[in-house]
Design an enzyme around this catalytic site. Structure first.
Site, mmCIF file in Angstrom:
data_model
loop_
_atom_site.group_PDB
_atom_site.id
_atom_site.type_symbol
_atom_site.label_atom_id
_atom_site.label_comp_id
_atom_site.label_asym_id
_atom_site.label_seq_id
_atom_site.Cartn_x
_atom_site.Cartn_y
_atom_site.Cartn_z
ATOM 1 N N GLY A 13 1.592 66.051 9.399
ATOM 2 C CA GLY A 13 1.515 65.591 10.790
ATOM 3 C C GLY A 13 2.738 65.982 11.606
ATOM 4 N N SER A 16 3.032 66.949 15.783
ATOM 5 C CA SER A 16 2.852 66.111 16.981
ATOM 6 C C SER A 16 3.425 64.713 16.767
ATOM 7 C CB SER A 16 1.345 66.004 17.284
ATOM 8 O OG SER A 16 1.107 65.184 18.411
ATOM 9 N N GLY A 17 3.709 64.042 17.852
ATOM 10 C CA GLY A 17 3.996 62.610 17.858
ATOM 11 C C GLY A 17 5.066 62.151 16.869
ATOM 12 N N GLY A 77 -2.630 61.680 10.733
ATOM 13 C CA GLY A 77 -3.705 60.702 10.779
ATOM 14 C C GLY A 77 -4.683 61.022 11.888
ATOM 15 N N TYR A 156 -11.034 53.399 11.437
ATOM 16 C CA TYR A 156 -9.572 53.554 11.476
ATOM 17 C C TYR A 156 -8.896 52.327 10.862
ATOM 18 C CZ TYR A 156 -4.830 54.271 13.221
ATOM 19 O OH TYR A 156 -3.465 54.439 13.303
ATOM 20 N N LYS A 160 -6.533 52.223 7.456
ATOM 21 C CA LYS A 160 -5.136 51.772 7.399
ATOM 22 C C LYS A 160 -4.993 50.559 6.465
ATOM 23 C CE LYS A 160 -3.486 55.042 9.977
ATOM 24 N NZ LYS A 160 -2.638 56.098 9.400
HETATM 25 N N1 LIG Z 1 0.649 56.405 17.968
HETATM 26 C C1 LIG Z 1 0.324 55.158 17.597
HETATM 27 O O1 LIG Z 1 0.143 54.260 18.425
HETATM 28 C C2 LIG Z 1 0.204 54.826 16.133
HETATM 29 C C3 LIG Z 1 0.186 53.475 15.747
HETATM 30 C C4 LIG Z 1 0.066 53.151 14.407
HETATM 31 C C5 LIG Z 1 -0.060 54.157 13.460
HETATM 32 N N2 LIG Z 1 -0.061 55.454 13.860
HETATM 33 C C6 LIG Z 1 -0.203 56.483 12.809
HETATM 34 O O2 LIG Z 1 0.889 57.376 12.913
HETATM 35 C C7 LIG Z 1 0.506 58.630 12.365
HETATM 36 C C8 LIG Z 1 0.925 59.736 13.317
HETATM 37 O O3 LIG Z 1 0.195 59.575 14.522
HETATM 38 P P1 LIG Z 1 0.727 60.064 15.943
HETATM 39 O O4 LIG Z 1 0.755 58.896 16.803
HETATM 40 O O5 LIG Z 1 1.935 60.897 15.769
HETATM 41 O O6 LIG Z 1 -0.538 60.941 16.406
HETATM 42 P P2 LIG Z 1 -0.666 62.488 16.814
HETATM 43 O O7 LIG Z 1 -2.098 62.672 17.149
HETATM 44 O O8 LIG Z 1 0.371 62.818 17.823
HETATM 45 O O9 LIG Z 1 -0.320 63.274 15.471
HETATM 46 C C9 LIG Z 1 -1.204 63.331 14.380
HETATM 47 C C10 LIG Z 1 -0.914 64.588 13.575
HETATM 48 O O10 LIG Z 1 -1.787 64.606 12.442
HETATM 49 C C11 LIG Z 1 -2.298 65.927 12.311
HETATM 50 N N3 LIG Z 1 -3.605 65.909 11.654
HETATM 51 C C12 LIG Z 1 -4.705 65.231 12.063
HETATM 52 N N4 LIG Z 1 -5.751 65.547 11.270
HETATM 53 C C13 LIG Z 1 -5.287 66.424 10.353
HETATM 54 C C14 LIG Z 1 -5.901 67.123 9.266
HETATM 55 N N5 LIG Z 1 -7.212 67.006 9.001
HETATM 56 N N6 LIG Z 1 -5.142 67.933 8.507
HETATM 57 C C15 LIG Z 1 -3.820 68.099 8.809
HETATM 58 N N7 LIG Z 1 -3.190 67.485 9.827
HETATM 59 C C16 LIG Z 1 -3.917 66.652 10.579
HETATM 60 C C17 LIG Z 1 -2.417 66.413 13.756
HETATM 61 O O11 LIG Z 1 -2.528 67.845 13.823
HETATM 62 C C18 LIG Z 1 -1.157 65.874 14.376
HETATM 63 O O12 LIG Z 1 -0.064 66.761 14.226
HETATM 64 C C19 LIG Z 1 -0.986 58.540 12.113
HETATM 65 O O13 LIG Z 1 -1.216 58.287 10.735
HETATM 66 C C20 LIG Z 1 -1.411 57.364 12.957
HETATM 67 O O14 LIG Z 1 -2.571 56.738 12.456
HETATM 68 C C21 LIG Z 1 0.068 55.816 15.157
#
Ligand SMILES: NC(=O)c1ccc[n+]([C@@H]2O[C@H](COP(=O)([O-])OP(=O)(O)OC[C@H]3O[C@@H](n4cnc5c(N)ncnc54)[C@H](O)[C@@H]3O)[C@@H](O)[C@H]2O)c1
Length: 262
Positions: A13, A16-17, A77, A156, A160
């Site tokens: 991941g 991004s993010g 994710g 989702y 989790k």
């Molecule tokens: N942003 C929030 O509010 C939040 C809250 C709680 C948990 N999370 C968790 O944090 C983690 C990161 O999320 P984020 O907010 O940075 O989101 P995001 O969408 O910015 O990043 C998600 C990353 O996962 C990669 N990804 C998705 N599917 C994939 C696959 N099949 N194979 C390989 N890579 C894949 C994407 O390309 C991306 O780079 C996730 O597990 C998400 O569930 C996020």
């Protein structure tokens, strides 16, 4: 804040993010970051394109990785706007398969961190079901179990719940290997996935959190918790789900503020 000089860290991941913020903090702390993502990252020394929903893709990337690693951060994710079977494949089955395929490549004292979510707070009510799913031995068996046992509500949240319970149940097994595994459970974080959460969990739930706290978390604030869990200062923290949500869960779980419907 942390010293990762000379450490090699795999980050899923990282494109991004939270994963991007984690990769940047690791690089600033002296680590070599190897990115595993379906998209190109902006920061990493090496990148392998992977589809965590596809066990063949995971196996071929693992076969191409060279050497050993000091940590694996499972950050990738999918949100609940994606099809349920994809959400489970990426957030649970692929994460578990990748982790277990890499255990023998982690150096002693090494660490796994899983990014779960406060959205998995309902795990105690579904514990027996989750343990049944986690008793499957392979990615394909887990896919088949989920097809035979569709769950109520947002996939989702269930994914989790499983990621949190997986982390908690693996602590002792990893201890025996000289390793640790922990999870961070963020509340809402300002990343691209948040728009999908507004659609799948409702605007009131996501924006209500920002009303209580004045803002959502920044990705950096979750990244530093991930680095902490892999740092020597956390060496006796194992199998632990660390809530990183500015205090939201405390108010919800004690009933101070009503739990949102998600
Ligand atoms: N942003 C929030 O509010 C939040 C809250 C709680 C948990 N999370 C968790 O944090 C983690 C990161 O999320 P984020 O907010 O940075 O989101 P995001 O969408 O910015 O990043 C998600 C990353 O996962 C990669 N990804 C998705 N599917 C994939 C696959 N099949 N194979 C390989 N890579 C894949 C994407 O390309 C991306 O780079 C996730 O597990 C998400 O569930 C996020």
């Amino acid at each position: 804040m942390f010293d990762f000089t000379g450490k090699r860290v795999l980050v899923t991941g990282a494109a991004s993010g939270i994963g991007d913020a984690t990769a940047r903090q690791l690089i600033a702390a002296g680590a070599q970051v190897v990115s595993l993502d379906r998209n190109e990252p902006a920061a990493a020394v090496a990148h392998h394109r992977i589809d965590l929903a596809d066990v063949g893709s995971i196996d071929s990337v693992v076969a191409r990785l060279d050497g050993t690693f000091d940590a694996l951060f499972n950050v990738a994710g999918l949100p609940g706007t994606a099809p349920a079977e994809k959400v489970m494949a990426v957030n649970v089955f692929g994460m578990r398969h990748l982790t277990e395929a890499l255990l023998e490549r982690l150096t002693p004292g090494g660490s796994v961190v899983v990014v779960s979510s406060t959205a998995g707070f309902g795990w105690p009510q579904r514990l027996e079901t989750i343990k049944e799913l986690l008793a499957t031995d392979t990615f394909d068996e887990a896919v088949a179990w989920f097809a035979d046992n569709p769950q109520e509500g947002n996939a989702y949240n269930f994914s989790k719940e499983c990621a949190t319970v997986y982390t908690m149940t693996m602590g002792v097994a990893l201890h025996e290997l000289g390793l640790r595994i922990n999870a961070v459970l963020p509340g809402p974080v300002r990343t691209p996935i948040l728009e999908d959460f507004r659609k799948s969990m409702g605007e009131d739930t996501i924006d209500g959190a920002a009303i209580l706290l004045g803002r959502h978390a920044e990705p950096d604030e979750v990244a530093s918790a991930i680095l902490f869990l892999a740092s020597p200062g956390a060496r006796w923290i194992n199998g632990h789900p660390l809530i990183v949500d500015g205090g939201l869960s405390g108010t919800y779980l004690t009933g101070l503020v009503p739990l949102p419907e998600i």
